[in-house]
Motif scaffolding. Structure first.
Motif, PDB file in Angstrom:
ATOM      1  N   ASN A  20     -10.970 -19.990  16.292  1.00 26.41           N
ATOM      2  CA  ASN A  20      -9.582 -19.646  16.554  1.00 26.41           C
ATOM      3  C   ASN A  20      -8.888 -18.951  15.396  1.00 26.41           C
ATOM      4  O   ASN A  20      -7.662 -18.901  15.356  1.00 26.41           O
ATOM      5  CB  ASN A  20      -8.800 -20.913  16.936  1.00 26.41           C
ATOM      6  N   PRO A  57      -8.631 -15.362  13.790  1.00 25.00           N
ATOM      7  CA  PRO A  57      -8.993 -13.941  13.861  1.00 25.00           C
ATOM      8  C   PRO A  57      -9.288 -13.327  12.498  1.00 25.00           C
ATOM      9  O   PRO A  57     -10.165 -12.477  12.382  1.00 25.00           O
ATOM     10  CB  PRO A  57      -7.762 -13.274  14.487  1.00 25.00           C
ATOM     11  N   ASP A  67      -8.797 -23.629  24.655  1.00 23.49           N
ATOM     12  CA  ASP A  67      -8.737 -22.560  25.648  1.00 23.49           C
ATOM     13  C   ASP A  67      -8.527 -21.209  24.990  1.00 23.49           C
ATOM     14  O   ASP A  67      -9.148 -20.210  25.341  1.00 23.49           O
ATOM     15  CB  ASP A  67      -7.612 -22.847  26.652  1.00 23.49           C
ATOM     16  N   SER A  68      -7.646 -21.189  24.002  1.00 26.23           N
ATOM     17  CA  SER A  68      -7.316 -19.956  23.302  1.00 26.23           C
ATOM     18  C   SER A  68      -8.488 -19.463  22.462  1.00 26.23           C
ATOM     19  O   SER A  68      -8.772 -18.256  22.405  1.00 26.23           O
ATOM     20  CB  SER A  68      -6.100 -20.230  22.410  1.00 26.23           C
ATOM     21  N   LEU A  93     -11.290 -17.672  24.481  1.00 27.58           N
ATOM     22  CA  LEU A  93     -10.917 -16.315  24.893  1.00 27.58           C
ATOM     23  C   LEU A  93     -10.994 -15.361  23.699  1.00 27.58           C
ATOM     24  O   LEU A  93     -11.447 -14.219  23.826  1.00 27.58           O
ATOM     25  CB  LEU A  93      -9.512 -16.301  25.490  1.00 27.58           C
ATOM     26  N   LEU A  94     -10.564 -15.837  22.549  1.00 32.03           N
ATOM     27  CA  LEU A  94     -10.593 -14.997  21.353  1.00 32.03           C
ATOM     28  C   LEU A  94     -12.030 -14.650  20.967  1.00 32.03           C
ATOM     29  O   LEU A  94     -12.338 -13.497  20.652  1.00 32.03           O
ATOM     30  CB  LEU A  94      -9.896 -15.728  20.199  1.00 32.03           C
ATOM     31  N   LYS A 127     -14.637 -14.640  22.921  1.00 29.96           N
ATOM     32  CA  LYS A 127     -15.190 -13.766  23.952  1.00 29.96           C
ATOM     33  C   LYS A 127     -14.765 -12.320  23.708  1.00 29.96           C
ATOM     34  O   LYS A 127     -15.586 -11.404  23.701  1.00 29.96           O
ATOM     35  CB  LYS A 127     -14.716 -14.206  25.339  1.00 29.96           C
ATOM     36  N   GLU A 128     -13.471 -12.111  23.474  1.00 32.25           N
ATOM     37  CA  GLU A 128     -12.972 -10.755  23.268  1.00 32.25           C
ATOM     38  C   GLU A 128     -13.558 -10.142  22.000  1.00 32.25           C
ATOM     39  O   GLU A 128     -13.864  -8.954  21.940  1.00 32.25           O
ATOM     40  CB  GLU A 128     -11.436 -10.748  23.189  1.00 32.25           C
ATOM     41  N   MET A 129     -13.718 -10.956  20.986  1.00 38.33           N
ATOM     42  CA  MET A 129     -14.248 -10.470  19.716  1.00 38.33           C
ATOM     43  C   MET A 129     -15.693  -9.993  19.881  1.00 38.33           C
ATOM     44  O   MET A 129     -16.053  -8.903  19.421  1.00 38.33           O
ATOM     45  CB  MET A 129     -14.176 -11.605  18.678  1.00 38.33           C
ATOM     46  N   SER A 188      -2.283 -14.377   9.258  1.00 37.81           N
ATOM     47  CA  SER A 188      -2.664 -12.977   9.076  1.00 37.81           C
ATOM     48  C   SER A 188      -3.688 -12.550  10.134  1.00 37.81           C
ATOM     49  O   SER A 188      -4.584 -13.308  10.492  1.00 37.81           O
ATOM     50  CB  SER A 188      -3.262 -12.850   7.672  1.00 37.81           C
ATOM     51  N   ASN A 189      -3.542 -11.355  10.652  1.00 35.46           N
ATOM     52  CA  ASN A 189      -4.421 -10.764  11.673  1.00 35.46           C
ATOM     53  C   ASN A 189      -4.319 -11.442  13.029  1.00 35.46           C
ATOM     54  O   ASN A 189      -5.173 -11.225  13.892  1.00 35.46           O
ATOM     55  CB  ASN A 189      -5.889 -10.755  11.231  1.00 35.46           C
ATOM     56  N   HIS A 244      -8.344  -6.665  20.304  1.00 38.17           N
ATOM     57  CA  HIS A 244      -9.009  -7.752  21.029  1.00 38.17           C
ATOM     58  C   HIS A 244      -8.260  -9.069  20.857  1.00 38.17           C
ATOM     59  O   HIS A 244      -8.253  -9.906  21.756  1.00 38.17           O
ATOM     60  CB  HIS A 244     -10.465  -7.902  20.567  1.00 38.17           C
ATOM     61  N   THR A 245      -7.617  -9.244  19.713  1.00 41.56           N
ATOM     62  CA  THR A 245      -6.839 -10.463  19.455  1.00 41.56           C
ATOM     63  C   THR A 245      -5.580 -10.458  20.307  1.00 41.56           C
ATOM     64  O   THR A 245      -5.199 -11.479  20.902  1.00 41.56           O
ATOM     65  CB  THR A 245      -6.480 -10.576  17.972  1.00 41.56           C
ATOM     66  N   ALA A 261      -6.623 -11.254  23.808  1.00 50.59           N
ATOM     67  CA  ALA A 261      -7.014 -12.662  23.976  1.00 50.59           C
ATOM     68  C   ALA A 261      -5.802 -13.576  23.981  1.00 50.59           C
ATOM     69  O   ALA A 261      -5.720 -14.518  24.784  1.00 50.59           O
ATOM     70  CB  ALA A 261      -7.988 -13.074  22.875  1.00 50.59           C
ATOM     71  N   ARG A 262      -4.857 -13.324  23.097  1.00 48.63           N
ATOM     72  CA  ARG A 262      -3.687 -14.213  23.006  1.00 48.63           C
ATOM     73  C   ARG A 262      -2.784 -14.081  24.240  1.00 48.63           C
ATOM     74  O   ARG A 262      -2.240 -15.069  24.731  1.00 48.63           O
ATOM     75  CB  ARG A 262      -2.881 -13.908  21.733  1.00 48.63           C
ATOM     76  N   GLU A 286      -3.825 -13.170  27.225  1.00 41.61           N
ATOM     77  CA  GLU A 286      -4.550 -13.815  28.330  1.00 41.61           C
ATOM     78  C   GLU A 286      -4.414 -15.335  28.231  1.00 41.61           C
ATOM     79  O   GLU A 286      -4.225 -16.021  29.243  1.00 41.61           O
ATOM     80  CB  GLU A 286      -6.025 -13.419  28.294  1.00 41.61           C
ATOM     81  N   SER A 287      -4.486 -15.856  27.041  1.00 41.91           N
ATOM     82  CA  SER A 287      -4.353 -17.302  26.845  1.00 41.91           C
ATOM     83  C   SER A 287      -2.961 -17.773  27.290  1.00 41.91           C
ATOM     84  O   SER A 287      -2.820 -18.775  27.998  1.00 41.91           O
ATOM     85  CB  SER A 287      -4.572 -17.620  25.371  1.00 41.91           C
ATOM     86  N   ARG A 340      -2.005 -20.283  30.429  1.00 45.58           N
ATOM     87  CA  ARG A 340      -1.243 -21.518  30.166  1.00 45.58           C
ATOM     88  C   ARG A 340       0.033 -21.590  30.988  1.00 45.58           C
ATOM     89  O   ARG A 340       0.608 -22.662  31.177  1.00 45.58           O
ATOM     90  CB  ARG A 340      -0.898 -21.614  28.679  1.00 45.58           C
TER      91      ARG A 340
END
Lengths: 283, 87
Positions: A12, A14, A42-43, A46-47, A49-51, B14-15, B73-74, B77-78, B80-81, B85
């Motif tokens: 989790n 990045p 959950d988060s 997804l992170l 997977k996308e990475m 960061s990032n 991609h971050t 992902a965020r 989508e998360s 939720r």
């Protein structure tokens, strides 16, 4: 492929993902388990997977440690990671029954998410896991490596870890031996004191002596130490090359047994020398 | 698909990007963006955000983003998360 170093990366975070390539680890283990808070599972998946889908990670082996099979996170982890298509999954708290469950689920999902090339690493981290390691390692042809989870094992055994790792002597030997018997990779347990570089090096030397092929790292500053410890020294390589040359000369002379520097050289020693030369050429 | 309840995902590290998702009584998509690289990447960030919401079939929401230099991609992902939720 050389796999001496495997770096755990919290799933989790990045900023750790995007700098993963500079550390030089042979394998990257994106972690969805212990390093991720429960309310962020959950988060994190997804992170990760996308990475994996976004970056070219062909320079390394990409492994994802998913949550235990008996957890409420396992199924979602599996589904998302099958879409991500890492090189391997790492299965915690592995036993024969756990691996059979994972195999069954992979087969179930194969039509939707083709996964025949997906490999498995397993973590042995309970007392029962240690005692039944052989049947677990043989439970699936996908298994290409085993990691000893020392911290969880100590908790299961109800012992306090010692600096000398006395409590891990038997488990380490057992796992290294099992891995050799099954012809799979063995990674030694993480060393959690990330500021104790001397202690880490001693620990890695012990792991190498016991037959582990590498060591898992939980901090980038451990990677170079593992590489140094597990590298084949010039002295080892020179000796191995000389043994092979002595063997070839003996063959030409029609001799079966031969000596090298006063020692009789038989088949196991010769084979070991050949392994060293072969491994050195891959480094 | 509309957002039923508020949600959030990500962090201010960061990032990363901290996203908040809220129902929108106006019935459309509204994005409020704050970013440490706003001048350089505002358009790119908004494009990724809009595409992600479209891919998730979200037609109405208020998306608040506090970006600390997250890559595409971050961001994806965020968001989508946060969407998952909120359902």
């Amino acid at each position: 492929m050389i796999k001496q170093t495997a770096l755990f990366i919290p799933g989790n975070q990045p900023k750790m993902h995007i700098s993963a390539d500079v550390f030089g680890a042979d394998c990257l283990i994106f972690d969805l388990e212990d390093s991720v808070a429960i309310h962020q599972k959950d988060s994190a998946r997804l992170l990760v997977k996308e990475m994996i889908q976004a970056f070219d990670l062909s320079y390394t082996e990409v492994i994802v440690r998913i949550n235990p099979v008996d957890s409420s996170f396992y199924q979602d982890d599996l589904k998302e990671m099958l879409q991500a298509r890492p090189d391997a999954l790492m299965i915690p708290k592995a036993t024969k029954a756990v691996i059979e469950k994972v195999e069954a689920d992979l087969k179930h999902y194969n039509d939707i998410y083709p996964n025949e090339t997906l490999k498995l690493y397993i973590i042995i981290e309970t007392a029962m896991g240690v005692e039944t390691a052989l049947e677990t390692c043989l439970a699936s042809k996908r298994i290409i490596g085993v990691l000893l989870g020392g911290e969880d094992l100590c908790t299961d055994m109800k012992v306090t870890p010692t600096k000398q790792r006395i409590e891990l002597q038997y488990p380490r030997s057992k796992i290294a031996m099992t891995a050799a018997a099954c012809n799979i990779m063995a990674w030694d347990t993480p060393f959690v004191d990330i500021d104790d570089h001397d202690g880490f090096k001693e620990d890695a030397l012990m792991a190498k002596a016991l037959g582990f092929g590498g060591k898992v790292c939980i901090h980038p500053n451990q990677i170079d130490i593992v590489k140094e410890v597990f590298a084949i020294s010039e002295k080892q390589l020179k000796e191995a090359q000389e043994i092979i040359e002595a063997y070839e000369l003996a063959q030409q002379q029609g001799l079966g047994a031969f000596s090298y520097r006063g020692k009789m050289i038989d088949k196991p020693i010769l084979e070991r020398a050949q392994q060293i030369v072969a491994a050195s050429s891959k480094e | 698909m509309d957002i039923n309840k508020p949600s959030q995902a990500g962090t201010l590290e960061s990032n990363d990007v901290y996203v908040q998702l809220l129902p929108n009584p106006n019935g459309n998509i509204e994005i409020k963006l704050k970013s440490i690289v706003y001048k350089q990447f505002k358009d790119q960030i908004l494009q990724v955000a809009n595409q992600t919401l479209k891919d998730l079939q979200i037609t109405s929401c208020v998306l608040i983003m506090d970006d600390q230099g997250a890559l595409d991609h971050t961001i994806k992902a965020r968001i989508e998360s946060a969407v998952k939720r909120s359902l």
